[in-house]
Design a protein around this motif. Structure first.
Motif, PDB file in Angstrom:
ATOM      1  N   SER A  28      43.999 -38.704  17.640  1.00  0.00           N
ATOM      2  CA  SER A  28      43.819 -37.640  16.653  1.00  0.00           C
ATOM      3  C   SER A  28      45.121 -37.424  15.896  1.00  0.00           C
ATOM      4  O   SER A  28      46.206 -37.827  16.333  1.00  0.00           O
ATOM      5  CB  SER A  28      43.392 -36.339  17.338  1.00  0.00           C
ATOM      6  N   THR A  29      45.031 -36.791  14.743  1.00  0.00           N
ATOM      7  CA  THR A  29      46.185 -36.653  13.861  1.00  0.00           C
ATOM      8  C   THR A  29      47.337 -35.884  14.494  1.00  0.00           C
ATOM      9  O   THR A  29      48.498 -36.259  14.343  1.00  0.00           O
ATOM     10  CB  THR A  29      45.761 -35.956  12.558  1.00  0.00           C
ATOM     11  N   ASP A  30      47.042 -34.804  15.205  1.00  0.00           N
ATOM     12  CA  ASP A  30      48.110 -33.996  15.807  1.00  0.00           C
ATOM     13  C   ASP A  30      48.902 -34.774  16.845  1.00  0.00           C
ATOM     14  O   ASP A  30      50.130 -34.706  16.894  1.00  0.00           O
ATOM     15  CB  ASP A  30      47.523 -32.732  16.455  1.00  0.00           C
ATOM     16  N   PHE A  31      48.204 -35.517  17.679  1.00  0.00           N
ATOM     17  CA  PHE A  31      48.886 -36.238  18.760  1.00  0.00           C
ATOM     18  C   PHE A  31      49.549 -37.510  18.252  1.00  0.00           C
ATOM     19  O   PHE A  31      50.614 -37.890  18.741  1.00  0.00           O
ATOM     20  CB  PHE A  31      47.898 -36.552  19.890  1.00  0.00           C
ATOM     21  N   GLU A  32      48.955 -38.187  17.283  1.00  0.00           N
ATOM     22  CA  GLU A  32      49.603 -39.365  16.708  1.00  0.00           C
ATOM     23  C   GLU A  32      50.869 -38.980  15.951  1.00  0.00           C
ATOM     24  O   GLU A  32      51.845 -39.716  15.929  1.00  0.00           O
ATOM     25  CB  GLU A  32      48.631 -40.104  15.778  1.00  0.00           C
ATOM     26  N   ALA A  33      50.841 -37.799  15.322  1.00  0.00           N
ATOM     27  CA  ALA A  33      52.000 -37.348  14.552  1.00  0.00           C
ATOM     28  C   ALA A  33      53.119 -36.840  15.445  1.00  0.00           C
ATOM     29  O   ALA A  33      54.254 -36.740  15.010  1.00  0.00           O
ATOM     30  CB  ALA A  33      51.577 -36.244  13.584  1.00  0.00           C
TER      31      ALA A  33
ATOM     32  N   LEU B 109      51.425 -35.266  10.184  1.00  0.00           N
ATOM     33  CA  LEU B 109      51.500 -36.696  10.449  1.00  0.00           C
ATOM     34  C   LEU B 109      52.551 -37.354   9.576  1.00  0.00           C
ATOM     35  O   LEU B 109      53.325 -38.190  10.029  1.00  0.00           O
ATOM     36  CB  LEU B 109      50.130 -37.330  10.193  1.00  0.00           C
ATOM     37  N   THR B 110      52.611 -36.957   8.284  1.00  0.00           N
ATOM     38  CA  THR B 110      53.590 -37.557   7.380  1.00  0.00           C
ATOM     39  C   THR B 110      54.992 -37.062   7.693  1.00  0.00           C
ATOM     40  O   THR B 110      55.959 -37.805   7.556  1.00  0.00           O
ATOM     41  CB  THR B 110      53.252 -37.233   5.921  1.00  0.00           C
ATOM     42  N   LYS B 111      55.130 -35.809   8.106  1.00  0.00           N
ATOM     43  CA  LYS B 111      56.457 -35.286   8.423  1.00  0.00           C
ATOM     44  C   LYS B 111      57.083 -36.021   9.592  1.00  0.00           C
ATOM     45  O   LYS B 111      58.295 -36.226   9.638  1.00  0.00           O
ATOM     46  CB  LYS B 111      56.360 -33.790   8.773  1.00  0.00           C
ATOM     47  N   ASN B 112      56.243 -36.401  10.564  1.00  0.00           N
ATOM     48  CA  ASN B 112      56.764 -37.018  11.775  1.00  0.00           C
ATOM     49  C   ASN B 112      56.794 -38.540  11.716  1.00  0.00           C
ATOM     50  O   ASN B 112      57.087 -39.183  12.706  1.00  0.00           O
ATOM     51  CB  ASN B 112      55.919 -36.566  12.987  1.00  0.00           C
ATOM     52  N   THR B 113      56.455 -39.101  10.558  1.00  0.00           N
ATOM     53  CA  THR B 113      56.513 -40.538  10.411  1.00  0.00           C
ATOM     54  C   THR B 113      57.923 -40.962  10.048  1.00  0.00           C
ATOM     55  O   THR B 113      58.486 -40.477   9.075  1.00  0.00           O
ATOM     56  CB  THR B 113      55.546 -41.003   9.312  1.00  0.00           C
TER      57      THR B 113
ATOM     58  N   PHE C 102      41.217 -31.478  10.674  1.00  0.00           N
ATOM     59  CA  PHE C 102      41.803 -32.792  10.374  1.00  0.00           C
ATOM     60  C   PHE C 102      42.762 -32.760   9.203  1.00  0.00           C
ATOM     61  O   PHE C 102      43.903 -33.180   9.304  1.00  0.00           O
ATOM     62  CB  PHE C 102      40.689 -33.796  10.112  1.00  0.00           C
ATOM     63  N   ALA C 103      42.315 -32.252   8.049  1.00  0.00           N
ATOM     64  CA  ALA C 103      43.163 -32.302   6.859  1.00  0.00           C
ATOM     65  C   ALA C 103      44.408 -31.471   7.036  1.00  0.00           C
ATOM     66  O   ALA C 103      45.456 -31.759   6.471  1.00  0.00           O
ATOM     67  CB  ALA C 103      42.368 -31.824   5.635  1.00  0.00           C
ATOM     68  N   GLY C 104      44.322 -30.378   7.809  1.00  0.00           N
ATOM     69  CA  GLY C 104      45.486 -29.549   8.033  1.00  0.00           C
ATOM     70  C   GLY C 104      46.557 -30.238   8.830  1.00  0.00           C
ATOM     71  O   GLY C 104      47.694 -29.783   8.881  1.00  0.00           O
ATOM     72  N   SER C 105      46.221 -31.360   9.454  1.00  0.00           N
ATOM     73  CA  SER C 105      47.191 -32.078  10.271  1.00  0.00           C
ATOM     74  C   SER C 105      47.821 -33.254   9.558  1.00  0.00           C
ATOM     75  O   SER C 105      48.743 -33.866  10.074  1.00  0.00           O
ATOM     76  CB  SER C 105      46.508 -32.592  11.548  1.00  0.00           C
TER      77      SER C 105
END
Length: 499
Positions: free
Chosen positions: A172-177, A445-449, A438-441
Motif C-alpha cells: 500500500s502507498t503508506d507503507f511503501e512510502a 510516497l513522493t516525499k519519501n522517494t 489512496f490519493a491522500g498518500s
C-alpha cells in the motif's frame, strides 16, 4: 617529398601554432566525450529507475463524467420544473472486474482499496483538539449527515476512526512510502480477505493497552453494523495529517485502522459486498503503462463510461526528470561544441594557409598536386586530433563526473522546490477512498522517494568511437575552407606577388 613528411616537418617548424591547435582540439574532444558519457550514464539511471519503480495505474470512478452527467440532469430538471435535485451517485468497482485487469500482462503487483469511517465502541480513540463529536453508541444514529468516507455514500459526521480497507498492506502507498512502518505482529495480506483482522497505530494501542492478539469493536457511522476486529499488527506512522485533523478525530493519523477491504465493505453496508473504491496496478516497467492501458480498454466487463484509468508515474517522473534534464543539456553541449570547434579550427587552419601561401605556390610550381596539399593539411590536423583523443580519454571521466553530478544536484534542488510549492498550494488530505485514502498518500510516497543524486560515469568504447567520429568530422570540416583557397591558387600569381 612525401606529404606525410612535409606535414610532420611543418608541425615541428610551427610548434606554437600546433600546440594551440592541440589545446583547442583537446578541449573540444573532452567536452564531446563528457557529453556522451553523461548521456550514457543518464540512460542507465533511467532504465534502473524504471525497473525499480515501475509505475502505477489506478482504476477508479470517472468523477468528471459523473459531474457532467449531474449538471446535465440539473439542467433537465430546471427545464421540466421538477423539485428533484440530482445527486452524486456511488459507483463501486466489482472485484471481478478489478481481477480481470490484474490478470493482464505487465502487472507486477496490485492492491485494492475500500475506505470508510467508524465509531469506537468500548475504547478511546486519540482525540483531536477541536473535535466535538462523540463516540457514544447512543449518538451514532444522528440525523445530521456530512461527507461520507470513500465512495460509500453519505455517512454521519460523528466518526472516530478512519477505516482503510486494502488487499495487501505491505504494497500500500503508506507503507511503501515509509510513512507507516510495522513495529510488531504481521501485515495484512491477500490471505486475510474475509477475515476480521486489523492493524492499529501504536499510539492508539498504547492508549487502550492493546497488544497483538487483542480485539476491539467498531460501529458503522449509521449505527447499524458492529464488527469485532482482532489485532494482528501494530504500526507506527510519521504522517502529521491535514489541518482538518485538528477538528475531526477520524482524520487523525493515529486513528487510522487498516483492515482487509472485505471488512471495510461490511462496515459500509451490504450494497458494497465484493466491491472496492479503487484498484491500483503496479507495472513491471513504467514504459509499459501505455501498453497496459491499451489492453485494459479491451476488457468489456468494465463500463468505461463510468470508470477510468489514471496513470500515476509521479515517482518515476520525480526521479527521472532531473536526469532527463541533465541528458538533454549534455546533448546540447555536444552539438554546440562540435559546431564551435569546427569553426574555430577551420579559421585557425585558414589563417595558417594565408601565412603559407608562398610555400604552397612553390610546391604547386614544381608540380605538386593540389590533392596532396589538401591531404597535408588534413594530416596535420589529424595528428593533432589523435593526440587530443588520447588526452580526452584520460581526462573526460573526471570532467564528466564532476559536471554531471553538479548539474544533477541543481536539477534535483529545482525539482524538490517545485514539488514542495505544488504540494503547499494543493488541497490537503482526502482523496480516493475517503480521508486518508489512496490519493491522500501519493504525496507521502513522493516525499519519501530518494532522488538519484549521483551518476555512474563510465567511458565506454561506444562513446570513444562516437567522439572519434565527430572529431575526424571536425578535422575534415576545418580543412574544407583552406582547401577551397588551395584549389583556386595560381602558382605564378602567388610567386609574382611575393616577389
Amino acid at each position: 617529398m612525401n606529404f606525410f613528411k612535409r606535414a610532420w616537418l611543418s608541425m615541428k617548424a610551427r610548434k606554437g601554432r600546433s600546440v594551440l591547435q592541440l589545446i583547442i582540439f583537446t578541449v573540444v574532444c573532452v567536452l564531446i566525450l563528457s557529453g556522451f558519457t553523461i548521456q550514457s550514464a543518464a540512460d542507465k539511471a533511467s532504465e534502473l529507475a524504471r525497473e525499480q519503480l515501475g509505475g502505477t495505474v489506478t482504476l477508479t470512478v470517472d468523477q468528471e463524467k459523473q459531474m457532467a452527467a449531474m449538471q446535465k440532469e440539473a439542467s433537465s430538471s430546471d427545464e421540466t420544473s421538477t423539485d428533484t435535485k440530482p445527486k452524486f451517485q456511488s459507483n463501486p468497482i466489482d472485484v471481478s472486474d478489478a481481477n480481470d485487469l490484474a490478470a493482464l500482462e505487465h502487472v507486477k503487483s496490485y492492491n485494492y482499496y475500500s475506505s470508510t469511517q467508524a465509531l469506537a465502541s468500548g475504547f478511546d480513540p486519540i482525540e483531536s483538539s477541536g473535535d466535538t463529536s462523540t463516540s457514544d453508541d447512543s449518538t451514532s444514529s444522528k440525523d445530521t449527515e456530512g461527507p461520507g468516507g470513500g465512495n460509500g455514500g453519505p455517512q454521519m459526521v460523528d466518526a472516530d476512526l478512519s477505516i482503510n480497507g486494502l488487499l495487501d498492506s505491505e504494497t500500500s502507498t503508506d507503507f511503501e512510502a515509509g510513512t507507516s512502518e510495522l513495529t510488531s505482529g504481521v501485515a495484512i495480506t491477500a490471505d486475510d480477505k474475509g477475515k476480521k483482522v486489523a492493524m492499529v497505530e501504536e499510539n492508539l494501542a498504547k492508549q487502550n493497552d492493546w497488544k497483538v492478539g487483542d480485539s476491539f469493536t467498531v460501529t458503522s457511522s449509521d449505527g447499524n453494523t458492529k464488527v469485532t476486529l482482532k489485532i494482528v499488527g501494530i504500526y507506527k506512522t510519521t504522517d502529521s495529517g491535514s489541518d482538518m485533523a485538528q477538528n475531526f478525530s477520524f482524520l487523525n493519523p493515529y486513528n487510522k485502522v487498516y483492515v482487509p477491504y472485505t471488512v471495510a465493505n461490511t462496515i459500509k453496508g451490504s450494497d458494497y459486498k465484493n466491491t472496492v473504491d479503487s484498484a491500483v496496478y503496479t507495472m513491471d516497467d513504467a514504459a509499459n503503462i501505455s501498453a497496459f492501458e491499451k489492453e485494459a480498454k479491451k476488457v468489456d466487463s468494465i463500463d468505461w463510461d463510468t470508470f477510468k484509468l489514471d496513470a500515476n508515474d509521479t515517482l518515476y517522473q520525480q526521479m527521472i526528470g532531473p536526469i532527463d534534464s541533465v541528458a538533454s543539456f549534455s546533448k546540447n553541449v555536444v552539438y554546440i561544441v562540435s559546431i564551435a570547434g569546427a569553426l574555430i579550427l577551420g579559421l585557425l587552419v585558414m589563417m595558417q594557409v594565408r601565412d603559407r601561401k608562398y610555400e604552397m605556390g612553390v610546391l604547386l610550381a614544381i608540380g605538386e598536386k593540389r590533392g596532396k596539399l589538401i591531404a597535408q593539411f588534413f594530416v596535420e590536423i589529424l595528428i593533432v586530433a589523435l593526440i587530443s583523443f588520447g588526452l580526452a580519454a584520460a581526462s573526460s571521466h573526471y570532467v564528466a563526473q564532476l559536471a554531471g553530478n553538479q548539474l544533477l544536484e541543481q536539477q534535483n534542488s529545482s525539482t524538490t522546490e517545485t514539488t514542495n510549492n505544488t504540494e503547499n498550494r494543493g488541497p490537503g488530505g482526502g482523496g480516493q477512498g475517503g480521508p486518508g485514502g489512496f490519493a491522500g498518500s501519493v504525496s507521502n510516497l513522493t516525499k519519501n522517494t530518494e532522488q538519484i543524486k549521483e551518476l555512474d560515469i563510465q567511458v565506454t568504447l561506444e562513446d570513444m568511437l562516437k567522439m572519434g567520429g565527430i572529431g575526424i568530422g571536425i578535422a575534415f570540416i576545418s580543412v574544407l575552407l583552406p582547401a577551397a583557397l588551395v584549389l583556386r591558387m595560381n602558382p605564378k600569381t602567388i610567386l609574382t606577388k611575393q616577389e
